[in-house]
Design an enzyme around this catalytic site. Structure first.
Site, PDB file in Angstrom:
ATOM      1  N   GLU A   1      -2.899   7.468   7.095  1.00  0.00           N
ATOM      2  CA  GLU A   1      -2.371   7.492   7.689  1.00  0.00           C
ATOM      3  C   GLU A   1      -0.358   7.675   6.364  1.00  0.00           C
ATOM      4  OE1 GLU A   1      -0.269   3.745   9.083  1.00  0.00           O
ATOM      5  OE2 GLU A   1      -1.928   4.361  11.496  1.00  0.00           O
TER       6      GLU A   1
ATOM      7  N   ARG B   1       1.203  -1.282  -0.105  1.00  0.00           N
ATOM      8  CA  ARG B   1       0.002   0.056   0.337  1.00  0.00           C
ATOM      9  C   ARG B   1       0.960   1.453   0.088  1.00  0.00           C
ATOM     10  NH1 ARG B   1      -2.936  -0.157   6.734  1.00  0.00           N
ATOM     11  NH2 ARG B   1      -0.547  -0.332   7.039  1.00  0.00           N
TER      12      ARG B   1
ATOM     13  N   GLU C   1      -2.251  -8.729   7.195  1.00  0.00           N
ATOM     14  CA  GLU C   1      -2.215  -8.289   8.393  1.00  0.00           C
ATOM     15  C   GLU C   1      -2.545  -9.447   9.122  1.00  0.00           C
ATOM     16  OE1 GLU C   1      -4.090  -4.767   9.223  1.00  0.00           O
ATOM     17  OE2 GLU C   1      -1.769  -3.832   8.444  1.00  0.00           O
ATOM     18  N   GLN C   2      -2.152 -10.899   9.189  1.00  0.00           N
ATOM     19  CA  GLN C   2      -2.575 -12.298   9.274  1.00  0.00           C
ATOM     20  C   GLN C   2      -2.637 -12.271  10.903  1.00  0.00           C
ATOM     21  OE1 GLN C   2      -1.401 -15.711   7.468  1.00  0.00           O
ATOM     22  NE2 GLN C   2      -2.317 -15.203   5.641  1.00  0.00           N
ATOM     23  N   MET C   3      -1.411 -12.139  11.156  1.00  0.00           N
ATOM     24  CA  MET C   3      -0.796 -11.971  12.670  1.00  0.00           C
ATOM     25  C   MET C   3      -1.399 -11.001  13.621  1.00  0.00           C
ATOM     26  SD  MET C   3       0.601 -14.747  12.130  1.00  0.00           S
ATOM     27  CE  MET C   3       1.177 -15.139  13.955  1.00  0.00           C
ATOM     28  N   HIS C   4      -2.343 -10.033  13.160  1.00  0.00           N
ATOM     29  CA  HIS C   4      -2.906  -8.380  13.691  1.00  0.00           C
ATOM     30  C   HIS C   4      -4.140  -8.904  14.434  1.00  0.00           C
ATOM     31  CE1 HIS C   4      -3.842  -4.845  15.298  1.00  0.00           C
ATOM     32  NE2 HIS C   4      -3.182  -4.235  14.497  1.00  0.00           N
TER      33      HIS C   4
ATOM     34  N   GLU D   1      -7.679   4.162  15.842  1.00  0.00           N
ATOM     35  CA  GLU D   1      -7.185   3.137  16.019  1.00  0.00           C
ATOM     36  C   GLU D   1      -6.158   2.886  16.973  1.00  0.00           C
ATOM     37  OE1 GLU D   1      -4.718   1.117  12.494  1.00  0.00           O
ATOM     38  OE2 GLU D   1      -5.876   2.447  10.999  1.00  0.00           O
TER      39      GLU D   1
HETATM   40  C1  GAL Z   1      -1.970   0.871  11.393  1.00  0.00           C
HETATM   41  C2  GAL Z   1      -2.563   1.544   9.700  1.00  0.00           C
HETATM   42  C3  GAL Z   1      -3.730   0.006  10.002  1.00  0.00           C
HETATM   43  C4  GAL Z   1      -2.989  -1.052   9.736  1.00  0.00           C
HETATM   44  C5  GAL Z   1      -2.611  -1.234  11.326  1.00  0.00           C
HETATM   45  C6  GAL Z   1      -2.052  -2.582  12.092  1.00  0.00           C
HETATM   46  O1  GAL Z   1      -0.977   2.108  10.433  1.00  0.00           O
HETATM   47  O2  GAL Z   1      -2.947   2.442   9.146  1.00  0.00           O
HETATM   48  O3  GAL Z   1      -4.659  -0.100   8.253  1.00  0.00           O
HETATM   49  O4  GAL Z   1      -2.388  -1.746   9.325  1.00  0.00           O
HETATM   50  O5  GAL Z   1      -1.625  -0.093  10.861  1.00  0.00           O
HETATM   51  O6  GAL Z   1      -1.734  -1.718  12.924  1.00  0.00           O
END
Ligand code: GAL
Length: 638
Positions: free
Chosen positions: A144, A105, A364-367, A316
């Site tokens: 961001e 991205r 971001e599977q591990m998020h 977030e």
């Molecule tokens: C932020 C972002 C999100 C996601 C997140 C993961 O920096 O805005 O899209 O990637 O981190 O922690």
């Protein structure tokens, strides 16, 4: 206005069958806001010029029908693959001249005219379609800015735009640029603006004036890019517009972006930050591994409150382990609640958890999310629900002025980054150390921008490291009735990055001159007479102002005249606590030295106590559990 909670949701990631259930569970969890859309461009415009808004209409309807308010993101952080075929030269170029490819991205350069036009067109489509939608209660531009090191691009588009920007700055007068930059040094004079290249890939370091100008230009490009979107959205919608800023991203001027927005938001990942952005030593990282740094989030809360002119959110909030730091532990039970309350204690209107459901696919599977990939509740859910319950009878959002103001200036950061003068020295680091000292003394802090000429109502104003201080900033600071603490490195460069003469800091009515400066090896700090150390950076001070702080050997470290003190050194925590404590004492501001990991924040009639430690603490007869929050409704005098 009530304090509220929300989440970040990607309807395009999930089967249509579960949207209703997701919406219902969000409401049951006590959430009010749901942010959607910010990465969905390829599903909104699958083929250039062919749009599909049906699914988004449907998603907004499903969410809105249960009473959720939607924050609609513009998708410009994720241009679809066809966009690169259309504009192969729109991708950013890194400092080594390498193009940054498609496949993740933020693959765009802020200076590319064709890409900006296409952004304007998708944003117009969204604003026209949803500008009056009753469920769309706020907007977010892009996602961001600056993330993944994307503010600065060394592309051809950037070079051409930079030349035009310089031409404007110097009114088309190339001789004026040569003189302001000192280009006579090493025969770097230019004949024309179109000869000026970007300051990368030079044989040795480029002229710092050139680098600083390019940083300022790059920041202005972000502001202009954002403004294209806000102009369009404002023309179609009365809902507030926000952007989600980041932790410790300082390479564009957030205040200037913020001038076009109604709300500032930021993305708070305390455990990820501790590992990769705070700059803590290994022992501190171990101590706070599952809690995050006790001051890092708070500093950003205060900063973004200022950027948002009072209106700010956490867009977030980390809900569990993330995927992107060197190590990604789970938070200590209680921390998701503590982080949420720390934000509200600093005046947040809303805290949104990222993300609703953990994605079993892609980067971001591990998020973690609030739900596991199988839709069962993840650990954050219980804590979010607890906060939602506690918010029911908590006071509304309040704006309360603190007694202490700390100045934060992005332009100073650009100057430090251009010429740090020692390994690891950064403006952010200096401000953060100062902020930590303030918090450790039990103080609540307002951040102010440097060009805010009014310090009315503050008892102490602190301005560390303002490399370039305009005469207006100097005048505003010295005219203030507060105790003012300036430096180190303030006024050290003129507007074009040359050493000014008379020598710095040249503050009216303060006879102090910095005769030379040195950066220090980490293993050679200089002890202070009153305890603590000078580390990192030290200035030799001369003049007739009173010496109020010295090294063990008697060298002046801080000098004062009336209410203004100049601090000519980067001090450790003990040194900063003493110098700031003295300013507070002179201003009649009470301080208390808090144990590490225990923090206070006053917010109107509430006083919050936070315990970032993994064990309970007792302070002043009051016990606070590990990862605990105590909210008192009338601040007890310290
Ligand atoms: C932020 C972002 C999100 C996601 C997140 C993961 O920096 O805005 O899209 O990637 O981190 O922690």
């Amino acid at each position: 206005m009530k304090r509220t909670l929300g989440t970040c949701y990607y309807p395009e990631h999930w089967s249509r069958d579960i949207w209703e259930d997701d919406a219902r569970r969000m409401v049951e969890a006590g959430l009010k806001w749901v942010r959607i859309g910010e990465f969905a461009w390829s599903r909104l415009e699958p083929v250039a010029g062919q749009y599909d808004f049906n699914w988004l209409d449907d998603a907004i309807e499903v969410l809105g029908a249960v009473g959720l308010k939607v924050v609609l993101g513009t998708p410009t952080a994720t241009p679809p693959r066809w966009m690169i075929d259309r504009h192969p030269d729109m991708i950013a170029v890194d400092v080594d001249g390498r193009p940054r490819k498609f496949g993740s991205r933020r693959h765009y350069c802020f200076s590319h005219e064709g890409y900006k036009k296409d952004c304007a067109s998708i944003v117009s489509k969204l604003a026209e379609r949803y500008g009056k939608n009753p469920h769309v209660a706020a907007w977010q531009t892009d996602n961001e800015y600056g993330c993944h090191d994307t503010t600065i691009s060394y592309s051809d588009a950037a070079r051409v735009a930079f030349q035009g920007w310089l031409q404007m700055q110097f009114d088309g007068d190339i001789a004026a640029l040569n003189s302001a930059w000192g280009n006579v040094f090493w025969s770097m004079d230019y004949d024309r603006f179109d000869q000026i290249d970007l300051p990368n890939l030079t044989v040795t370091e480029p002229n710092p004036s050139h680098t600083l100008a390019f940083r300022r230009f790059s920041s202005d490009q972000v502001v202009a890019f954002n403004r294209i979107q806000t102009d369009i959205i404002h023309a179609h919608s009365g809902a507030p517009i926000s952007h989600n800023y980041m932790g410790r991203i300082t390479d564009f001027d957030h205040f200037k972006v913020g001038d076009d927005l109604e709300i500032a938001t930021w993305d708070s990942y305390p455990l990820g930050f501790l590992e990769d952005r705070v700059g803590a030593d290994a022992e501190r990282q171990r101590t706070f591994a599952r809690q995050g740094d006790p001051d890092f989030q708070a500093l950003h809360h205060d900063l973004y409150r200022a950027v948002g002119k009072g209106r700010w959110w956490v867009m977030e909030q980390q809900p569990g382990p993330v995927n992107w730091a060197p190590y990604n532990p789970a938070p200590l039970p209680g921390m998701v609640r503590l982080w949420s309350w720390e934000a509200f204690a600093h005046g947040a209107e809303a805290v949104c958890y990222f993300r609703w459901r953990q994605a079993p696919f892609a980067q971001e599977q591990m998020h973690a999310g609030m739900l596991r990939p199988d839709s069962a509740d993840a650990p954050a859910m219980g804590e979010a629900m607890q906060v939602a319950a506690e918010l029911k009878d908590a006071p509304d959002v309040v704006q309360a002025q603190a007694q202490v103001a700390l100045i934060f200036d992005y332009d100073a950061d650009f100057a430090w980054a251009t010429q740090p003068h020692g390994e690891g020295l950064s403006y952010f680091g200096l401000v953060f150390d100062t902020y930590r000292a303030l918090r450790s003394l039990g103080l609540s802090v307002d951040i102010q921008r440097a060009d805010s000429s009014d310090f009315e109502g503050y008892k102490v104003v602190i301005a560390p490291g303002l490399m370039h201080m305009s005469e207006d900033v100097k005048a505003a600071l010295t005219a203030s009735s507060a105790q003012v603490l300036i430096g180190p490195r303030s006024g050290a460069r003129d507007a074009n990055m040359a050493i000014p003469i008379p020598l710095p800091p040249a503050i009216p009515d303060l006879d102090v001159t910095v005769s030379y400066v040195e950066s220090l090896r980490p293993d050679l700090p200089i002890p202070l007479k009153g305890g603590g150390m000078v580390h990192q950076y030290m200035e030799a001070l001369e003049g007739t102002a009173s010496i109020v702080e010295t090294t063990e050997n008697g060298a002046a470290v801080a000098m004062s005249s009336g209410t203004v003190t100049y601090l000519g050194a980067w001090l450790d925590l003990a040194g900063l606590q003493r110098v700031i404590g003295n300013a507070c004492a002179a201003a009649g501001v009470t301080t208390v030295t808090l144990p590490d990991g225990v923090r206070i924040r006053d917010c109107g009639a509430e006083r919050f106590w936070f315990n970032y430690n993994a064990n309970p603490v007792t302070i002043d007869g009051m016990s606070i559990e590990a990862a605990g929050v105590v909210r008192q409704s009338a601040p007890k005098q310290l």
